[in-house]
Design a protein around this motif. Structure first.
Motif, PDB file in Angstrom:
ATOM      1  N   ARG A   7     -35.774 -22.704  -5.329  1.00 32.55           N
ATOM      2  CA  ARG A   7     -36.855 -22.067  -4.584  1.00 32.55           C
ATOM      3  C   ARG A   7     -36.338 -20.849  -3.824  1.00 32.55           C
ATOM      4  O   ARG A   7     -36.992 -19.798  -3.794  1.00 32.55           O
ATOM      5  CB  ARG A   7     -37.495 -23.055  -3.613  1.00 32.55           C
ATOM      6  CG  ARG A   7     -38.704 -22.476  -2.885  1.00 32.55           C
ATOM      7  CD  ARG A   7     -39.315 -23.447  -1.925  1.00 32.55           C
ATOM      8  NE  ARG A   7     -38.377 -23.831  -0.877  1.00 32.55           N
ATOM      9  CZ  ARG A   7     -38.693 -24.596   0.161  1.00 32.55           C
ATOM     10  NH1 ARG A   7     -39.901 -25.078   0.251  1.00 32.55           N
ATOM     11  NH2 ARG A   7     -37.802 -24.894   1.074  1.00 32.55           N
ATOM     12  N   GLU A   8     -35.167 -20.978  -3.213  1.00 37.89           N
ATOM     13  CA  GLU A   8     -34.578 -19.844  -2.489  1.00 37.89           C
ATOM     14  C   GLU A   8     -34.304 -18.681  -3.434  1.00 37.89           C
ATOM     15  O   GLU A   8     -34.528 -17.520  -3.091  1.00 37.89           O
ATOM     16  CB  GLU A   8     -33.284 -20.293  -1.814  1.00 37.89           C
ATOM     17  CG  GLU A   8     -32.680 -19.255  -0.896  1.00 37.89           C
ATOM     18  CD  GLU A   8     -31.462 -19.774  -0.143  1.00 37.89           C
ATOM     19  OE1 GLU A   8     -30.567 -18.957   0.141  1.00 37.89           O
ATOM     20  OE2 GLU A   8     -31.405 -20.984   0.135  1.00 37.89           O
ATOM     21  N   ASP A   9     -33.856 -19.005  -4.638  1.00 39.42           N
ATOM     22  CA  ASP A   9     -33.620 -17.961  -5.644  1.00 39.42           C
ATOM     23  C   ASP A   9     -34.934 -17.291  -6.034  1.00 39.42           C
ATOM     24  O   ASP A   9     -35.012 -16.058  -6.142  1.00 39.42           O
ATOM     25  CB  ASP A   9     -32.955 -18.573  -6.875  1.00 39.42           C
ATOM     26  CG  ASP A   9     -32.792 -17.559  -7.995  1.00 39.42           C
ATOM     27  OD1 ASP A   9     -32.032 -16.596  -7.819  1.00 39.42           O
ATOM     28  OD2 ASP A   9     -33.449 -17.726  -9.047  1.00 39.42           O
ATOM     29  N   TYR A  10     -35.973 -18.089  -6.241  1.00 41.07           N
ATOM     30  CA  TYR A  10     -37.291 -17.534  -6.562  1.00 41.07           C
ATOM     31  C   TYR A  10     -37.761 -16.574  -5.463  1.00 41.07           C
ATOM     32  O   TYR A  10     -38.186 -15.452  -5.742  1.00 41.07           O
ATOM     33  CB  TYR A  10     -38.325 -18.656  -6.683  1.00 41.07           C
ATOM     34  CG  TYR A  10     -38.288 -19.484  -7.936  1.00 41.07           C
ATOM     35  CD1 TYR A  10     -37.531 -19.118  -9.040  1.00 41.07           C
ATOM     36  CD2 TYR A  10     -39.042 -20.654  -8.016  1.00 41.07           C
ATOM     37  CE1 TYR A  10     -37.517 -19.908 -10.185  1.00 41.07           C
ATOM     38  CE2 TYR A  10     -39.041 -21.440  -9.163  1.00 41.07           C
ATOM     39  CZ  TYR A  10     -38.271 -21.066 -10.232  1.00 41.07           C
ATOM     40  OH  TYR A  10     -38.269 -21.845 -11.362  1.00 41.07           O
ATOM     41  N   VAL A  11     -37.708 -17.040  -4.232  1.00 37.64           N
ATOM     42  CA  VAL A  11     -38.216 -16.239  -3.118  1.00 37.64           C
ATOM     43  C   VAL A  11     -37.405 -14.949  -2.976  1.00 37.64           C
ATOM     44  O   VAL A  11     -37.968 -13.869  -2.754  1.00 37.64           O
ATOM     45  CB  VAL A  11     -38.197 -17.052  -1.807  1.00 37.64           C
ATOM     46  CG1 VAL A  11     -38.537 -16.156  -0.615  1.00 37.64           C
ATOM     47  CG2 VAL A  11     -39.193 -18.210  -1.890  1.00 37.64           C
TER      48      VAL A  11
END
Length: 306
Positions: A7-11
């Motif tokens: 999720r952190e990578d997506y954001v």
């Protein structure tokens, strides 16, 4: 797979791309500032994350495309990232317009003054228009760049969900029925279109770009519908029971605007019961698809307080 890391990578990927689209541009004056003010504020990024997670889930379950696996995955995720940014632009435009005095007349959004409070009503209206149009520019450019038929199919899903047969239609009925008594069917129409439509389109677009077949695409859509309905029910609940510091916006605005909500029609207890029932169905459907990231995200959203 570490869900939090993904999720952190997506954001991070989304913020970088969104920033490149609206920052450090100074003509016409002020409009990009107004667009960036709302687009780059700290939101959940719910819809673009759903799109990217659905794309990855579909890639994992799709047949071989004839390209090396790593290359095809990168190709599809690059395309999906552009579509995720477009979805966030459409969502942000709708929030800017919803907050205007002629609609919900809200002063706070995501913990700070709404766009029209900072830039004025005219500029806020135009910033919303600009974000909506830029979203279509981004999707069209992705279709041209990647020359991938699924891009066109995904764009069709998004366009339908954002228009009169989706979000706009739901918003029209939301405004039209303010202060009037409505039945469950009408409320379901409002929630399905005003809120769930763009969530369904996010999941569907990601699944289409990722290569999902028709049978799996229907499953993705059913799960996303349950998610979207549950999400709106919790918004209705939090408008009664939430805290302004958690929500980043005033509570009680639904009652102030004489809106029909799940709580006003059925009461708080049924709203909570139906909320968890919808989440249980949604999570089970994503589990059936082996969409592990979507399952993790759904489980986190189920317990949200904002």
């Amino acid at each position: 797979m570490d869900y939090c890391a993904v999720r952190e990578d997506y954001v991070g990927r989304l913020e970088k791309r969104l920033t490149s689209l609206v920052k450090d541009k100074d003509y016409p004056p002020f409009i990009y500032d107004s667009m960036a003010y709302s687009l780059l504020s700290k939101g959940k990024r719910l819809r673009p994350i759903l799109l990217l997670a659905a794309c990855e889930a579909a890639i994992a379950g799709a047949p071989e495309d004839g390209m090396p696996p790593g290359l095809m995955e990168s190709f599809k995720l690059a395309c999906a990232t552009d579509f995720a940014c477009a979805i966030e632009m459409i969502h942000t435009y709708s929030l800017i317009h919803d907050d205007l005095p002629i609609l919900d007349n809200d002063d706070l959004r995501r913990g700070r003054p709404t766009n029209h409070k900072v830039y004025g009503e005219a500029m806020a209206l135009l910033a919303g228009d600009a974000l909506l149009n830029m979203a279509y520019e981004v999707m069209v450019e992705a279709c041209t760049k990647y020359r991938y038929q699924s891009c066109v199919n995904a764009m069709t899903e998004v366009a339908r969900a954002a228009g009169i047969n989706g979000m706009i239609g739901g918003q029209v009925m939301d405004v039209y029925t303010q202060g009037k008594e409505i039945d469950e069917e009408t409320l379901h129409y409002i929630h399905t279109n005003k809120t769930a439509a763009l969530i369904i389109a996010s999941v569907a677009a990601g699944a289409i770009i990722g290569g999902a077949d028709e049978a799996d695409l229907r499953k993705f859509k059913r799960a996303a519908l349950n998610m979207g309905l549950a999400f709106q029910i919790m918004d209705d609940i939090l408008d009664v029971t939430g805290k302004e510091e958690d929500l980043g916006k005033p509570i009680g605005s639904d009652a102030k605007n004489a809106k029909n909500t799940y709580v006003s029609l059925f009461g708080l207890e049924r709203a909570k019961s139906d909320y968890f029932h919808l989440w249980d169905k949604c999570i089970a459907q994503f589990e059936d698809l082996q969409a592990h990231l979507l399952v993790s995200f759904a489980q986190e959203l189920r317990d949200r307080v904002s």
